[in-house]
Structures are given as C-alpha cells and as structure tokens.
Design a protein around this motif. Sequence first.
Motif, PDB file in Angstrom:
ATOM      1  N   ALA A  24     111.348 -21.185   5.069  1.00 38.23           N
ATOM      2  CA  ALA A  24     110.357 -21.354   4.014  1.00 38.23           C
ATOM      3  C   ALA A  24     109.448 -22.550   4.248  1.00 38.23           C
ATOM      4  O   ALA A  24     108.627 -22.872   3.401  1.00 38.23           O
ATOM      5  N   TYR A  70     119.340 -20.546  -0.270  1.00 38.86           N
ATOM      6  CA  TYR A  70     118.890 -21.919  -0.508  1.00 38.86           C
ATOM      7  C   TYR A  70     118.575 -22.114  -1.983  1.00 38.86           C
ATOM      8  O   TYR A  70     117.792 -21.377  -2.567  1.00 38.86           O
ATOM      9  N   LYS A  83     112.690 -25.445 -11.589  1.00 33.63           N
ATOM     10  CA  LYS A  83     111.609 -24.891 -12.410  1.00 33.63           C
ATOM     11  C   LYS A  83     110.521 -24.305 -11.519  1.00 33.63           C
ATOM     12  O   LYS A  83     109.972 -23.268 -11.784  1.00 33.63           O
ATOM     13  N   ARG A  84     110.218 -25.031 -10.423  1.00 29.88           N
ATOM     14  CA  ARG A  84     109.096 -24.615  -9.609  1.00 29.88           C
ATOM     15  C   ARG A  84     109.505 -23.571  -8.585  1.00 29.88           C
ATOM     16  O   ARG A  84     108.778 -22.627  -8.322  1.00 29.88           O
ATOM     17  N   TYR A  85     110.679 -23.728  -7.996  1.00 28.80           N
ATOM     18  CA  TYR A  85     111.032 -22.861  -6.878  1.00 28.80           C
ATOM     19  C   TYR A  85     112.213 -21.937  -7.144  1.00 28.80           C
ATOM     20  O   TYR A  85     112.496 -21.072  -6.345  1.00 28.80           O
ATOM     21  N   GLY A  86     112.931 -22.180  -8.230  1.00 23.79           N
ATOM     22  CA  GLY A  86     114.159 -21.416  -8.390  1.00 23.79           C
ATOM     23  C   GLY A  86     114.057 -20.286  -9.396  1.00 23.79           C
ATOM     24  O   GLY A  86     114.724 -19.274  -9.258  1.00 23.79           O
ATOM     25  N   LEU A  87     113.237 -20.456 -10.411  1.00 27.39           N
ATOM     26  CA  LEU A  87     113.267 -19.509 -11.524  1.00 27.39           C
ATOM     27  C   LEU A  87     111.889 -18.932 -11.797  1.00 27.39           C
ATOM     28  O   LEU A  87     110.878 -19.544 -11.497  1.00 27.39           O
ATOM     29  N   ILE A  88     111.888 -17.731 -12.394  1.00 29.58           N
ATOM     30  CA  ILE A  88     110.651 -17.189 -12.946  1.00 29.58           C
ATOM     31  C   ILE A  88     110.775 -17.420 -14.442  1.00 29.58           C
ATOM     32  O   ILE A  88     111.450 -16.633 -15.121  1.00 29.58           O
ATOM     33  N   PRO A  89     110.170 -18.473 -14.972  1.00 33.35           N
ATOM     34  CA  PRO A  89     110.478 -18.867 -16.356  1.00 33.35           C
ATOM     35  C   PRO A  89     110.171 -17.801 -17.396  1.00 33.35           C
ATOM     36  O   PRO A  89     110.867 -17.719 -18.394  1.00 33.35           O
TER      37      PRO A  89
END
Lengths: 507, 387
Positions: A311, A342, A348-354
């Motif tokens: 990435a 990973y 918030k920015r890279y892990g989830l679709i809020p």
Amino acid sequence: MSEYILEMRNITKIFPGVKALDNVNFRVKRGEIHALCGENGAGKSTLMKILSGVYPYGTYEGDIVIDGKIMPFRNIKDSERAGISIIYQELALVKNMTVGENIFLGEEPVKNGIIDWMKVYSDTRAVLKELGIDVDPYAKVMNLGIGHQQMVEIAKAISKKAKILILDEPTSALTESEVDQLFNILQDLKKKGVTCIFISHKLNEVFRIADSITVLRDGKTIHTGYVKNLTKDKVISLMVGRELTDRFPRVERCPGEVVLEVRNLTVYDAEMPWKKIVDNVSFSARKGELLGFAGLMGAGRTEMALAIFGAYPGRVTGEIYLSGRKLNIKSPEDAIKNGIAYVSEDRKRYGLIPVLDVQENIVLPNLGRISRWSVINNNEKIKYAQEYVKELRIKTPGLTQKVLNLSGGNQQKVVLAKWLMSDPKVLILDEPTRGIDVGAKYEIYNIMNELVQKGVCVIMISSELPEILGMSDRIMVLHEGKISGEFYYQDADQEKIMYCATGGRYS
Amino acid sequence: MIVREKNPVVLRQGINIDIRSYTMVIALLAIWIVFAVLTKGNFLTPRNLSMLMRQVSITSILAVGMVLVIVAGHIDLSVGSVSGFTGAVLAVLQLWYHWSTIPSILAALFVGLVIGAWQGFWVAYRGVPAFIVTLSSMLVFRGGILLVTKGVTISPLRPEFKIIGQGYIPSFWSIIMALAAVLIYIYMTLNNRKSRLKYGLPVTSWNIEIMKMIGTLSLIAVFIGVMIAYQGIPIPVIIVLFLVVLFTFIANNTTFGRYVYAIGGNREAAVLSGINIKKTNMTIFLIMGLLSALAGIVLTSRLDAATTSAGNLFELDAIASAIIGGTSTLGGEGTIPGAVIGALVMASIDNGMSLLNIDYSIQIIVKGLVLVLAVWIDIATRKRTAY
C-alpha cells in the motif's frame, strides 16, 4: 521584568476518558533555548497546542503567563499577537505561492485597498537577509527543499515579531548540513533575544543546542534543569522511568517456523524519491510469534508495514517471502490474497468506512468468501458479523449501527474483526491501542494473545514502550529507517530500547 | 453478547434515519396534494398520472446510474449528450442504412458501452477527475450528434420501434404482470424468512410480516388500478421499474455494489481492504454508458425522431434527482428508489405548474430553488446525526 518570559502554571487538560496533562508546570527563561522532551504521547503536543491557542482558554485548567501577565488565548491569532509562533512538523506553507506571498499571507501590506507587492518583497528580502537565509523571495515554495521551507517558516514567524518561537521536531526531515544551518540561525536568534522552545526526540541535538530541558512523562512535569547538569542517560531514564504494572497478559510461547521473511527492504519517500525512509531492512517473523517494532515517530515503521502490505505509494525495493515462497505484492489485494493483513494506526482514515454499519465494515475485505457469482449471501454476512461482535465483545446497539457512532475501542475491535475474518497468516498491527482506554486495551491484548496462540504471526508496531515490552516475544528497534537493535523480551528494558531508538547502537 | 447502550446520540440517530429516508416521500405526497387542490383534481386524473410517469422515466433511467456514480464520489456531466448521441446513431442506422429495429437498438447499446469504457479508462486508469472527463465527453458527443446527423432532424423511425417510448402494456397483460410481481414478492418474502430461520437469525413476527405484505400489495394494486384506468402501464415505466429492482439488488447484494459504497465512504480504507478501485470505477462508467444509451433509445422512440438538441441538460435533471433523493454529494450514501422519488418530485413540480399554466421561466426558477432547498434539508439533518 520577570526572569521568565513564559510560565505555564498548573496546566491540566482532559480529553474524554484521558487526562492528557496533569498539573503541568513549564517555565522558560528569557532568551534561552529550552528543549521539551518526552516519549510519544507524553503530552508535549497538547501543551504546545494550549500555548498556541489551538485549545482555547477555558478548555483547560491553569494559566499561561507571559511577561508576568496572565494571557487567556481564545484562538491562534491571540497567541500570535502575544508573540508566540509555532512551527509544526508538517509545514504550513502554501506550496504554489512564492516565499514572499507566504511570509505575508494574511497580513499583506495594503495601500488604497491594493496589495503593495513592492513592500512585500522588499520586506521579505530584509528579513531573509537578517536571518542569513539564502532564498529568493520570488521562488515558489514547492521548488525549495524541506530545509529551506522550514527557514521560510522561521522567517515568517520573525516577520510577525515573534518573541517565543516553538519548533516541533524541526530536524526530522533535514539533512545533516541543513541541521547545522538551522542551528546557526537559532543561535543567531538567541543573540537577538528571541526565546526558543525546541521539541525533539533526538537527544544528541538537544544537548548540542539547548540551554535547559523540561521532561514530560505521562502528562506530568518530571524535571526541569540546565543541560550542563544533565547527561543523556539521565534524560532517557527520566523520559521512560515509569513503573511497569501488571497491565499486560504475558504468555510464554515457543514460536514455530519462519512465516514472513523480509530481505533488504528499502522504501523511498513518495514525494522526495531520493530520500530513503526505510533503509535496507531485513528481518523474519515466525508462526505463533509476536514481533514488536519499537522506534520513535518518523523512524519508518509505518512505511515499512505499508510497503509489505503493498500500500505504499512510493518506490519500494527488496524481497518478501511467505513460508519460503517469494511474493510479488503490488497492491493490498495481492497481500490479502496471500494472507497478510494490516491494521492501520489511523483507523478513522484508513480502517473504517464511517458511514457504513458494523456488519458491512466487518465483512468488507471478505465479501468474496460469502458471495456466489458476486451475489452476497446476506444471512451469511449477518452470521459472521454476529459471531465476531460476540467473540470480540464489540459494544454496539446493533449490527446496523454506523461505526462512526461507536467508541474508539469498539471501532478498533471492528477493524480487528474485519481482519480476523480474513484468516490471516501474518497480521500487522500499527499502534493497535492508540487512543483507547485502559480496559479496552487489555481486551485487545488478550485478543492478540489468542491470535498468536492460534498460530498467527503478529507484528505489532507501537510507540508505547511498556506495550512493546509487555507483549512482544521479540523486539526490533528502528531508527531513521535502519534496524538499530534487536532483543528477546527477556533481555530488553526501556532504557536499552530508548537508547537504540534515539540513535545509539548496542553491540 | 450485544450490549444495548443507552446512548442518546445513538437513539437520536435511529429516529433520524427513518425521518430522512421518508422525507422525500412525504414531500412528494405534499406536492401532489397541493397540486390536486390547485388544479381542482386535474392533477390526480389517471391520464395525468400516466403522463407524469412516462415523463419521469427517461430521467429515472439516468438517475439510477447516476446514484452509483455519485455514491462512488464521481459525477457524470455527459449523460445528456451521450443519450442524444446514441439516439442519433440509432436513427441514422435505421433511416440511412436501413437497419431493422433490434440490430439498431443493440448497436446503440454497444455505442453506449464503448463510451462508458472510454470515460472509465480515463477516470479509473489515468486518474483524470470524472468531472473533467465527462465535461469533455459532454462537448465531444454534443459535437458528435451534429456530425452523425449532419445537423438535421432524422424522422420518422420504424413503427415497431416507437412502441418502446410510446406504447402501453394492455390492461389484461398489465394485470397479469402485476399478479406475477405479487407472486414473486410473496415467494421472496417467504424464502427470505425460511433462510433466516435456517441461519438461526431472528425473524419478524407473522403479524408484522402480513401487515407489510398487505401494505406492499395495496400499493401495487393502486398503481395498477390508476394505470389501467388510462391505457395500461406505459412501457418506459416498466423499463424503469425493472431497472430499479435490478439496481437496488446490485447495490445492496453484490460485491460490486458494496464496493461502490465503500469507495465513496472512505477511499483509503477501501484500498487497504483490498478492493480493486480501478475495476470498480470502470464498471460504474460502463453501466452509466449503457444506461445513457438506454435513455437515448427511449427518448428517440418517444419523440419518433433524433434531433440535434436531444438530451440537452438531461445530466442536470439526473444529478438533481439523485441528490434530492438522498444521495450524498460527499459519496458513500444514496439509494436507487430514492433517486426515482427525486425524479418524481422534480417532474411533479414541472407537470403541476404546466397544468396551472405557469410561465416556463417561473418553472425553471422554481426547479432551481427546489434543488438547493432539498440539499439544504439533507445537510441540515445530516449535521444533527453525524456529530
């Protein structure tokens, strides 16, 4: 006039669930260079944000006293007017404007409603000359090197008549000669009576330039004193000298065969392709092992992980083997297919679709597994999501709750669930407990132990030394992109790791 | 164990979701009632409603695709030009090259697909913003229309081709289709129930299930009743209904559909979840191209002509419908049925004002203001829920 130009008295700042600063006292003498030291998360940035008005008066307890007067800053403009100027790690310049435009941005000299460009550029030339900075006022900032950009920031601060200049990790992006140049300018400013607060991890530099040091630890003032009365070792022990309590469920393990092998991994900066962020790193990790990566911010640990995961946006060289087989990973898709997962430090920015709900987030990387001819079996989806919500004890009013409404700890568990469902062979966790309260931390540690027990190879990147020491089987230390130390946990202690992380080398 | 948190934020969110998704349905009903009163009932005659449905069908076909485009965080400004262009190609093939109906329709769809591939290539694989790519296509294919038609109106088309845009399903067959839809709906409901039980998931009680069924069935009955009271279901309306069902399924139940929402919701997280963004974006534009061609076919058939101005400003109607229907301009949120409701809102205002003989200039002004109002409502309710 008082001896101290700046006093921060009994500052306490509470974030929801966390006491970031606890009765901190910070006093800076007129015209000195004062270093502020401490581990990541010790509270340095929070303290400086209070000083610069980012957290306005009333959101914290205690007083800021400048020249003996209490100053209630309501915003950044207030603190600038009081002569405080802060230069962040991430430079705040408009890249496609000229040096002159940047220095006078927001304070353009105006004649009859029209910007007086002659004055802008002649004043710019004057301030640059005064500081001995060799930069063309008409040059666009994006065409300057990072070192020069930083000097433009300093010039901007001086042109605003800054009395107190705060530099946050100013040398992290500089070459050695640029550091020399920066220090010359700082010494010069000192002679002119400008007070400077210097935030740095790098003790070599602190000892070279600073007159006094204040050490913060866990949001408290630990020590303030003259540099000449201190040694580096003493400062290190002040920085880390917290007691280890039983916060980590230690499990004895004997790891199996090598799963992941990384050879000569070099990662080049995406924006400055000549700069190596990770420099020729080789290591291996075993089945059922928890390998910890320690290091200071900017040591290149996250970039290394992103490169392994396919990435990283810049150039990457080196080889990655999984169970002896050479991998050719070009994208996260490839990595996931090969069983590498990973978990990002910035969930918030890279892990989830809020805006999506709990179940959608959990199944997202695994949709292929629960669908046939790309039609998703929704019941299968709910079944899996329920299973992980139960197993990881995710506290949510329901599976269809949007994840932006969950607490930090529960969000992190959702991210973990999503990768557990993908059944990884190698799981890279980047700062897995950042911003999470103590109770949730302990649960996440237990989940990590269970995974390792099941034979997953877990690589944990963490800036919290107790966490690294408490959880890892083996510890690698990175410093400026290179491996500067490797320990079995039995042999490691905080001082040794901090020593390697700040640029020392154990032999 | 699922712990039910007594969190006021969460509770408020739950209520708001319901209000939000029904805001536009309520608004639509309000608009209908207002016009029914003002036109002394003329607005609600079967004839007018049938016309309204047909009017809204072309915008709806485009809006269905536009939802996917906007949810993924893009925009498509070219759909009007592409519709006009594919219609022109079709007419040229029929009249000047004497192709028969089916091959010329297939050719038009193929042209739409190729245009979609062209735009998808630039957006997905070359990283040019969709705004720019589709703005370019808007000009290119507007020029293309003039080129292939040599600047003249091409008319009339083959008689059987006109059925697509102007025809009706006769009453008998309309009823048969409605019955088939009812049977499929009941079968799906029961099947879903069985499957949930198999997985040990909770199911709604029979009472509520039956109430829901009766509600849906009466909606279908009212719709069919109104339609056959005039001439039967207009064929374009059947096409829209089919597309709504198909694309709602694609959006909610296929991996592609969910990837669209994930990309729009948080692009970085989607990449790190292993989603192939390029392929997904390409697919979105292929679908949009195909739907634009379909809209072009229906339009050409309805007008029985290919004109140089065909499809002018359709893109704005499609975008407005999607957004009024709750699609978030920030991406990540939006529904297909919502967009069709949005299209109905716009068309109802148009139609009602025409019945009242309000000047065309005023009509456009009102439509413009409605767009801002609808988006403001969306943003205002969102602010309260999100933070």
